[in-house]
Design a protein around this motif. Structure first.
Motif, PDB file in Angstrom:
ATOM      1  N   LEU A 144     -12.331   1.027   1.717  1.00 41.69           N
ATOM      2  CA  LEU A 144     -12.669   0.787   0.470  1.00 41.69           C
ATOM      3  C   LEU A 144     -12.266   1.772  -0.759  1.00 41.69           C
ATOM      4  CD1 LEU A 144     -14.525  -0.983  -1.411  1.00 41.69           C
ATOM      5  CD2 LEU A 144     -16.466   0.705  -0.804  1.00 41.69           C
ATOM      6  N   VAL A 145     -12.312   3.067  -0.442  1.00 44.60           N
ATOM      7  CA  VAL A 145     -11.846   4.021  -1.435  1.00 44.60           C
ATOM      8  C   VAL A 145     -10.486   3.983  -1.776  1.00 44.60           C
ATOM      9  CG1 VAL A 145     -11.460   6.685  -1.892  1.00 44.60           C
ATOM     10  CG2 VAL A 145     -13.746   5.562  -0.687  1.00 44.60           C
ATOM     11  N   ASP A 146      -9.500   3.733  -0.641  1.00 43.59           N
ATOM     12  CA  ASP A 146      -8.165   3.493  -1.039  1.00 43.59           C
ATOM     13  C   ASP A 146      -7.754   2.344  -1.831  1.00 43.59           C
ATOM     14  OD1 ASP A 146      -7.757   5.610   0.421  1.00 43.59           O
ATOM     15  OD2 ASP A 146      -7.199   4.574   2.499  1.00 43.59           O
ATOM     16  N   LEU A 147      -8.665   1.389  -2.070  1.00 41.61           N
ATOM     17  CA  LEU A 147      -8.421   0.407  -2.780  1.00 41.61           C
ATOM     18  C   LEU A 147      -8.907   0.558  -4.295  1.00 41.61           C
ATOM     19  CD1 LEU A 147      -9.892  -2.897  -0.677  1.00 41.61           C
ATOM     20  CD2 LEU A 147      -7.605  -2.334  -0.903  1.00 41.61           C
ATOM     21  N   GLN A 148      -9.227   1.611  -4.529  1.00 37.12           N
ATOM     22  CA  GLN A 148      -9.573   2.078  -5.935  1.00 37.12           C
ATOM     23  C   GLN A 148     -10.552   1.245  -6.669  1.00 37.12           C
ATOM     24  OE1 GLN A 148      -5.621   3.070  -7.818  1.00 37.12           O
ATOM     25  NE2 GLN A 148      -5.719   4.954  -6.592  1.00 37.12           N
ATOM     26  N   PRO A 149     -11.538   0.967  -5.946  1.00 36.38           N
ATOM     27  CA  PRO A 149     -12.769  -0.162  -6.684  1.00 36.38           C
ATOM     28  C   PRO A 149     -13.591   0.254  -7.819  1.00 36.38           C
ATOM     29  CG  PRO A 149     -13.526   0.742  -4.553  1.00 36.38           C
ATOM     30  CD  PRO A 149     -12.251   1.303  -4.786  1.00 36.38           C
ATOM     31  N   PHE A 150     -13.589   1.428  -7.923  1.00 35.08           N
ATOM     32  CA  PHE A 150     -14.618   2.060  -8.906  1.00 35.08           C
ATOM     33  C   PHE A 150     -14.123   2.119 -10.312  1.00 35.08           C
ATOM     34  CE2 PHE A 150     -15.181   4.297  -4.521  1.00 35.08           C
ATOM     35  CZ  PHE A 150     -16.072   3.494  -4.204  1.00 35.08           C
ATOM     36  N   GLN A 151     -15.293   2.144 -11.174  1.00 33.52           N
ATOM     37  CA  GLN A 151     -15.049   2.175 -12.491  1.00 33.52           C
ATOM     38  C   GLN A 151     -14.136   3.406 -12.845  1.00 33.52           C
ATOM     39  OE1 GLN A 151     -17.858   2.987 -11.359  1.00 33.52           O
ATOM     40  NE2 GLN A 151     -19.090   4.429 -12.721  1.00 33.52           N
ATOM     41  N   LYS A 152     -13.414   3.426 -14.090  1.00 33.10           N
ATOM     42  CA  LYS A 152     -12.785   4.713 -14.612  1.00 33.10           C
ATOM     43  C   LYS A 152     -13.800   5.753 -14.788  1.00 33.10           C
ATOM     44  CE  LYS A 152      -9.786   6.113 -18.387  1.00 33.10           C
ATOM     45  NZ  LYS A 152      -8.941   5.703 -19.242  1.00 33.10           N
ATOM     46  N   GLY A 153     -13.675   6.882 -14.214  1.00 35.47           N
ATOM     47  CA  GLY A 153     -14.372   8.443 -14.450  1.00 35.47           C
ATOM     48  C   GLY A 153     -15.449   8.093 -13.662  1.00 35.47           C
ATOM     49  N   PHE A 154     -15.356   7.443 -12.514  1.00 31.85           N
ATOM     50  CA  PHE A 154     -16.799   7.390 -11.713  1.00 31.85           C
ATOM     51  C   PHE A 154     -16.975   8.654 -11.280  1.00 31.85           C
ATOM     52  CE2 PHE A 154     -13.356   7.098  -8.409  1.00 31.85           C
ATOM     53  CZ  PHE A 154     -13.954   7.638  -7.364  1.00 31.85           C
ATOM     54  N   LEU A 155     -16.078   9.460 -10.688  1.00 33.30           N
ATOM     55  CA  LEU A 155     -16.318  10.778 -10.076  1.00 33.30           C
ATOM     56  C   LEU A 155     -17.183  11.718 -11.149  1.00 33.30           C
ATOM     57  CD1 LEU A 155     -12.965  11.626  -8.437  1.00 33.30           C
ATOM     58  CD2 LEU A 155     -15.083  11.246  -7.357  1.00 33.30           C
ATOM     59  N   GLY A 156     -17.157  11.669 -12.415  1.00 32.99           N
ATOM     60  CA  GLY A 156     -18.053  12.289 -13.518  1.00 32.99           C
ATOM     61  C   GLY A 156     -19.173  11.611 -13.928  1.00 32.99           C
ATOM     62  N   ALA A 157     -19.582  10.264 -13.122  1.00 34.18           N
ATOM     63  CA  ALA A 157     -20.676   9.478 -13.670  1.00 34.18           C
ATOM     64  C   ALA A 157     -21.843   9.660 -13.175  1.00 34.18           C
ATOM     65  CB  ALA A 157     -20.088   8.067 -13.692  1.00 34.18           C
ATOM     66  N   ALA A 158     -23.049  10.023 -13.816  1.00 35.07           N
ATOM     67  CA  ALA A 158     -24.169   9.858 -13.036  1.00 35.07           C
ATOM     68  C   ALA A 158     -24.829   8.441 -12.721  1.00 35.07           C
ATOM     69  CB  ALA A 158     -25.167  10.724 -14.006  1.00 35.07           C
ATOM     70  N   TYR A 159     -25.907   8.308 -12.267  1.00 36.96           N
ATOM     71  CA  TYR A 159     -26.618   6.910 -12.166  1.00 36.96           C
ATOM     72  C   TYR A 159     -27.181   6.299 -13.371  1.00 36.96           C
ATOM     73  CZ  TYR A 159     -29.503   3.521 -10.269  1.00 36.96           C
ATOM     74  OH  TYR A 159     -30.220   1.989 -10.319  1.00 36.96           O
ATOM     75  N   GLY A 160     -28.100   7.320 -13.949  1.00 39.53           N
ATOM     76  CA  GLY A 160     -29.035   6.811 -15.130  1.00 39.53           C
ATOM     77  C   GLY A 160     -28.390   7.084 -16.530  1.00 39.53           C
TER      78      GLY A 160
END
Length: 430
Positions: A243-259
């Motif tokens: 999944l990670v290799d497909l780069q599915p997450f939003q831009k900047g997700f590594l610095g994103a919190a939940y709320g």
């Protein structure tokens, strides 16, 4: 969901005031006399709409009927709560009534003598709660907490974005999830929202994959054997890496919190991603975090975490948990009575009607307002296996290591084989 049984619930979001909410100013003592002046220090993480005003109104109602009781309430964001509670418990001074997800963290508090054994106190009314909900709060046959919410983690998705990408029906296998991600990317849609900074949301993926590949017993066996370096758990990391290799997450997700306003829940609530893997509270938090404060409304759908081809697990094996309260060692006599009040069928219905809580009181289940919540409740009702969030189920050091290790995998810093070795190293010490 830090276990967050959301961990992780996490209805605790940034944005609402976290200061003390003092209902009245009476004297404070720890007398066993229920009529003596008493102050209950109550810490909870429902610090935003829709549950913040519900808790406040119930506190007002209880105070009106018990003029000798003061409720000093501190609504806290989830991560701030955990940090503050750690400081208080290390000092041996826990609040009187506080958020708990049960499991290994609660056991550690029990072993340290920080919480009350309330088995006899709740015996007259605890039978009205769902047995599965009580499991995380029952340590060595004794009850140390009471849950007000129970649910499971699954995929919450934006129906409009799935339709635009031509995804129908929803995925029933992990290969189907990966295929859906590819279709969404082809359609120019961000497939998945993830709070990489908070770590615990990512651990949901690895945990569920471990259950689907090895069966619900695989994780318990790893704890019992103090060995997570098994083929099934390595395979869970490999499937996650797909999944990670497909780069599915939003831009900047590594610095994103939940709320936070730019975090995982807001990304979903504002239509910026097609799906998220989250607990039963997800739609309510999407709404409260969105710019409109309304979220996706009837555009949000739910599907259980799918099977993995060749795996031993089934979709009736559930990963999740809920929210509850434990009672501090020096809590005044009225605290258990106030907890009983919160868990009355009528008050559980009020909580359920917000859409943010799946009630633990059996009689209140009819108050669940939406189809997705009812689907989650029905799935839970037919479960064949249940696994509490790992960062709550296990000793805190082990749960934290799992969160850290999965985060390293998601960030591309460590391999599936490396993370299970790191987790095993900690497992041997707890």
């Amino acid at each position: 969901m830090t276990t967050h049984l959301s961990r992780r619930t996490l209805l605790g979001l940034a944005g609402a005031g976290a200061g003390a909410y003092l209902l009245s100013a009476c004297g404070d003592d720890k007398s066993s006399d229920p009529n003596a002046p008493q102050t209950i220090n109550w810490w909870h993480i429902q610090n935003t709409e829709p549950m913040l005003p519900v808790w406040a109104a119930l506190a007002d109602e209880y105070k009106a009927a018990h003029s000798n009781v003061t409720l000093d309430i501190q609504p806290l964001e989830n991560e701030a709560f955990k940090a503050k509670l750690t400081t208080a418990t290390q000092a041996g001074d826990p609040p009187d009534l506080f958020q708990s997800w049960g499991g290994g963290v609660l056991k550690q508090q029990v072993d340290a003598g920080l919480v009350k054994d309330i088995t006899d106190d709740v015996k007259p009314w605890i039978g009205g709660l769902l047995p599965a909900a009580m499991e995380p709060y029952t340590i060595d046959g004794k009850i140390y907490g009471v849950p007000f919410d129970i649910g499971m983690v699954g995929f919450w998705y934006n129906k409009d974005l799935f339709t635009r990408a031509g995804i129908t029906p929803t995925p029933t296998t992990w290969a189907g999830v990966l295929d859906a991600v590819r279709k969404l990317k082809t359609a120019g849609i961000t497939p998945i929202a993830l709070a990489g900074k908070d770590k615990w949301p990512a651990h949901f993926y690895w945990s569920y994959l471990a259950m689907r590949i090895g069966g619900v017993g695989a994780l318990q066996k790893a704890v019992d054997d103090k060995n997570f370096d098994s083929p099934d758990l390595v395979a869970a990391g490999e499937r996650l890496k797909e999944l990670v290799d497909l780069q599915p997450f939003q831009k900047g997700f590594l610095g994103a919190a939940y709320g936070t306003p730019d975090g995982q829940a807001a990304t979903m609530g504002n239509g910026g991603a097609a799906m998220e893997l989250m607990g039963q509270w997800a739609p309510a938090v999407q709404a409260s975090s969105s710019t409109s404060k309304k979220g996706l409304g009837d555009k949000v759908g739910f599907f259980p975490f799918p099977t993995v081809d060749g795996g031993k697990g089934t979709t009736t094996e559930v990963f999740g948990g809920g929210n509850g309260f434990a009672i501090g060692k020096d809590a005044p006599a009225a605290t258990v009575d106030f907890l009983k009040f919160l868990l009355s069928a009528d008050n559980q219905r009020k909580s359920a009607q917000t859409g943010a809580v799946l009630p633990t009181v059996k009689e209140a289940a009819t108050a669940i307002p939406d189809a997705n919540g009812k689907l989650v409740a029905e799935t839970l009702a037919s479960y064949t296996g249940f696994q509490l969030y790992l960062d709550q189920a296990y000793a805190p050091a082990l749960g934290s290591q799992i969160n850290d290790s999965v985060a390293e995998l998601v960030a591309g810093n460590k391999s599936p084989a490396q993370i299970v070795k790191d987790i095993t190293q900690v497992a041997k010490t707890v």
